[in-house]
Write a protein that holds these residues in place. Structure first.
Motif, mmCIF file in Angstrom:
data_model
loop_
_atom_site.group_PDB
_atom_site.id
_atom_site.type_symbol
_atom_site.label_atom_id
_atom_site.label_comp_id
_atom_site.label_asym_id
_atom_site.label_seq_id
_atom_site.Cartn_x
_atom_site.Cartn_y
_atom_site.Cartn_z
ATOM 1 N N ALA A 1 0.842 -1.205 0.000
ATOM 2 C CA ALA A 1 0.000 0.000 0.000
ATOM 3 C C ALA A 1 0.877 1.256 0.000
ATOM 4 O O ALA A 1 0.577 2.239 -0.704
ATOM 5 N N ASN A 2 1.970 1.239 0.757
ATOM 6 C CA ASN A 2 2.928 2.366 0.718
ATOM 7 C C ASN A 2 3.435 2.581 -0.709
ATOM 8 O O ASN A 2 3.648 3.712 -1.142
ATOM 9 N N ASN A 3 3.662 1.465 -1.446
ATOM 10 C CA ASN A 3 4.214 1.573 -2.796
ATOM 11 C C ASN A 3 3.297 2.365 -3.738
ATOM 12 O O ASN A 3 3.772 3.086 -4.615
ATOM 13 N N ALA A 4 2.003 2.230 -3.537
ATOM 14 C CA ALA A 4 1.069 2.971 -4.409
ATOM 15 C C ALA A 4 1.296 4.477 -4.254
ATOM 16 O O ALA A 4 1.293 5.228 -5.238
ATOM 17 N N ARG A 5 1.557 4.919 -3.027
ATOM 18 C CA ARG A 5 1.841 6.349 -2.792
ATOM 19 C C ARG A 5 3.178 6.749 -3.415
ATOM 20 O O ARG A 5 3.305 7.817 -4.020
ATOM 21 N N TYR A 6 4.188 5.868 -3.282
ATOM 22 C CA TYR A 6 5.510 6.141 -3.879
ATOM 23 C C TYR A 6 5.386 6.333 -5.388
ATOM 24 O O TYR A 6 5.970 7.251 -5.968
ATOM 25 N N ALA A 7 4.590 5.456 -6.022
ATOM 26 C CA ALA A 7 4.474 5.478 -7.486
ATOM 27 C C ALA A 7 3.809 6.763 -7.991
ATOM 28 O O ALA A 7 4.069 7.193 -9.117
ATOM 29 N N GLU A 8 2.994 7.393 -7.147
ATOM 30 C CA GLU A 8 2.290 8.616 -7.580
ATOM 31 C C GLU A 8 3.258 9.722 -8.002
ATOM 32 O O GLU A 8 2.963 10.499 -8.905
ATOM 33 N N GLY B 1 12.491 3.573 -0.268
ATOM 34 C CA GLY B 1 11.517 4.481 -0.869
ATOM 35 C C GLY B 1 10.307 3.742 -1.423
ATOM 36 O O GLY B 1 9.157 4.077 -1.127
ATOM 37 N N ALA B 2 10.575 2.704 -2.214
ATOM 38 C CA ALA B 2 9.498 2.007 -2.938
ATOM 39 C C ALA B 2 8.510 1.321 -2.008
ATOM 40 O O ALA B 2 7.347 1.117 -2.361
ATOM 41 N N LEU B 3 8.978 0.932 -0.806
ATOM 42 C CA LEU B 3 8.082 0.251 0.143
ATOM 43 C C LEU B 3 7.700 1.160 1.319
ATOM 44 O O LEU B 3 7.005 0.718 2.247
ATOM 45 N N GLY B 4 8.146 2.409 1.273
ATOM 46 C CA GLY B 4 7.840 3.324 2.376
ATOM 47 C C GLY B 4 8.426 2.868 3.697
ATOM 48 O O GLY B 4 7.837 3.077 4.761
ATOM 49 N N LEU C 1 4.751 -1.776 -7.930
ATOM 50 C CA LEU C 1 4.973 -3.205 -7.700
ATOM 51 C C LEU C 1 3.731 -3.990 -8.095
ATOM 52 O O LEU C 1 2.615 -3.617 -7.733
ATOM 53 N N THR C 2 3.931 -5.079 -8.832
ATOM 54 C CA THR C 2 2.825 -5.962 -9.192
ATOM 55 C C THR C 2 3.142 -7.355 -8.668
ATOM 56 O O THR C 2 4.237 -7.878 -8.905
ATOM 57 N N GLU C 3 2.179 -7.957 -7.973
ATOM 58 C CA GLU C 3 2.435 -9.276 -7.397
ATOM 59 C C GLU C 3 2.437 -10.363 -8.468
ATOM 60 O O GLU C 3 1.658 -10.320 -9.425
#
Lengths: 162, 162
Positions: A9-16, B44-47, B158-160
């Motif tokens: 879920a954190n990654n979705a914010r990073y990708a923004e 960064g990517a995973l917060g 990230l895509t699972e």
């Protein structure tokens, strides 16, 4: 919710706010070999930005065949030339011996692991050991700039091991 | 001034606002195994923040004996329970084969490396291969949450891999 779900879920914010893609070869032509320790954010501690350096990490930041494999690919195929090794204070590898670790696994699992744990009792000495392993490897072509450091988990500072 | 000197100068600025030490065991009880690619900033990517997760990285984000060693130490001695594997798009490992890499080293150095390069032609398939290697290892005690992802270097997402 698992920790994995939380981090995704954190990654979705990073990708923004992410803008890519950057080129594949590291723009600073450097590879870092560091301990996996959670307190060592390699990008933060070295002021690295995305695209600048290869980052190789494992338990201890030691150099085994797999780090030689990674460094060989990094230098031969992706043009890195300098190597920075990072161990750190208060490392878990200082808290046990290879024999103890091996015996505890054999006791619980019934099988001795086919690799040494690579524990150490002196951080600076193990940095020198890791530098020496790289310098001795014929598979790492560029060995003129291989420098080792200890990261202080109390202060965030890197100190070079001479 | 070498790149190494430049990054060490960056570290002095990082240390100015650093507050430590944090506890040794990762507070989120998770270990990440990711590719060394420069464009993938795992924190960064995973917060992730300092102190939260072990981060293990190598060429490809593949699982070899050294990653099993690191995961074994991470789980057995430092209490991590979940594992996140990350490969990525546009990986250097897609651009050659193990045979080509081995032959080029033998040609230049005169010695065949005693390890495979671990190149792959399908990122998702290699994520599954890495998950399978962990699940098959008797040395990694907690294998209920081992999930694999592909990081898109164009979007940061990230895509699972199912």
């Amino acid at each position: 919710m698992s920790v994995t779900d939380e981090l995704i879920a954190n990654n979705a914010r990073y990708a923004e706010s992410f803008s890519g893609p950057l080129p594949l070869p590291p723009s600073k032509h450097v590879a870092v070999v560091a301990c996996m320790d959670a307190r060592l954010d390699v990008y933060g501690a070295l002021g690295l930005r995305e695209g600048e350096a290869h980052v190789i990490r494992n338990a201890g930041g030691v150099v085994t065949d797999d780090e030689i494999r990674s460094l060989s690919i990094s230098q031969r195929l992706l043009g890195t030339e300098e190597i920075i090794l990072i161990h750190h204070t208060d490392c878990g590898m200082l808290t046990f011996t290879d024999d103890q670790f091996r015996a505890s696994i054999e006791r619980e699992v019934g099988i001795k692991p086919p690799w040494p744990a690579e524990a150490f009792s002196d951080v600076e000495a193990d940095v020198r050991q890791s530098v020496a392993r790289i310098k001795a490897s014929p598979f790492v072509p560029k060995r003129d700039s291989v420098r080792g450091f200890v990261f202080d988990v109390a202060t965030g500072k890197l100190t070079e091991v001479e």
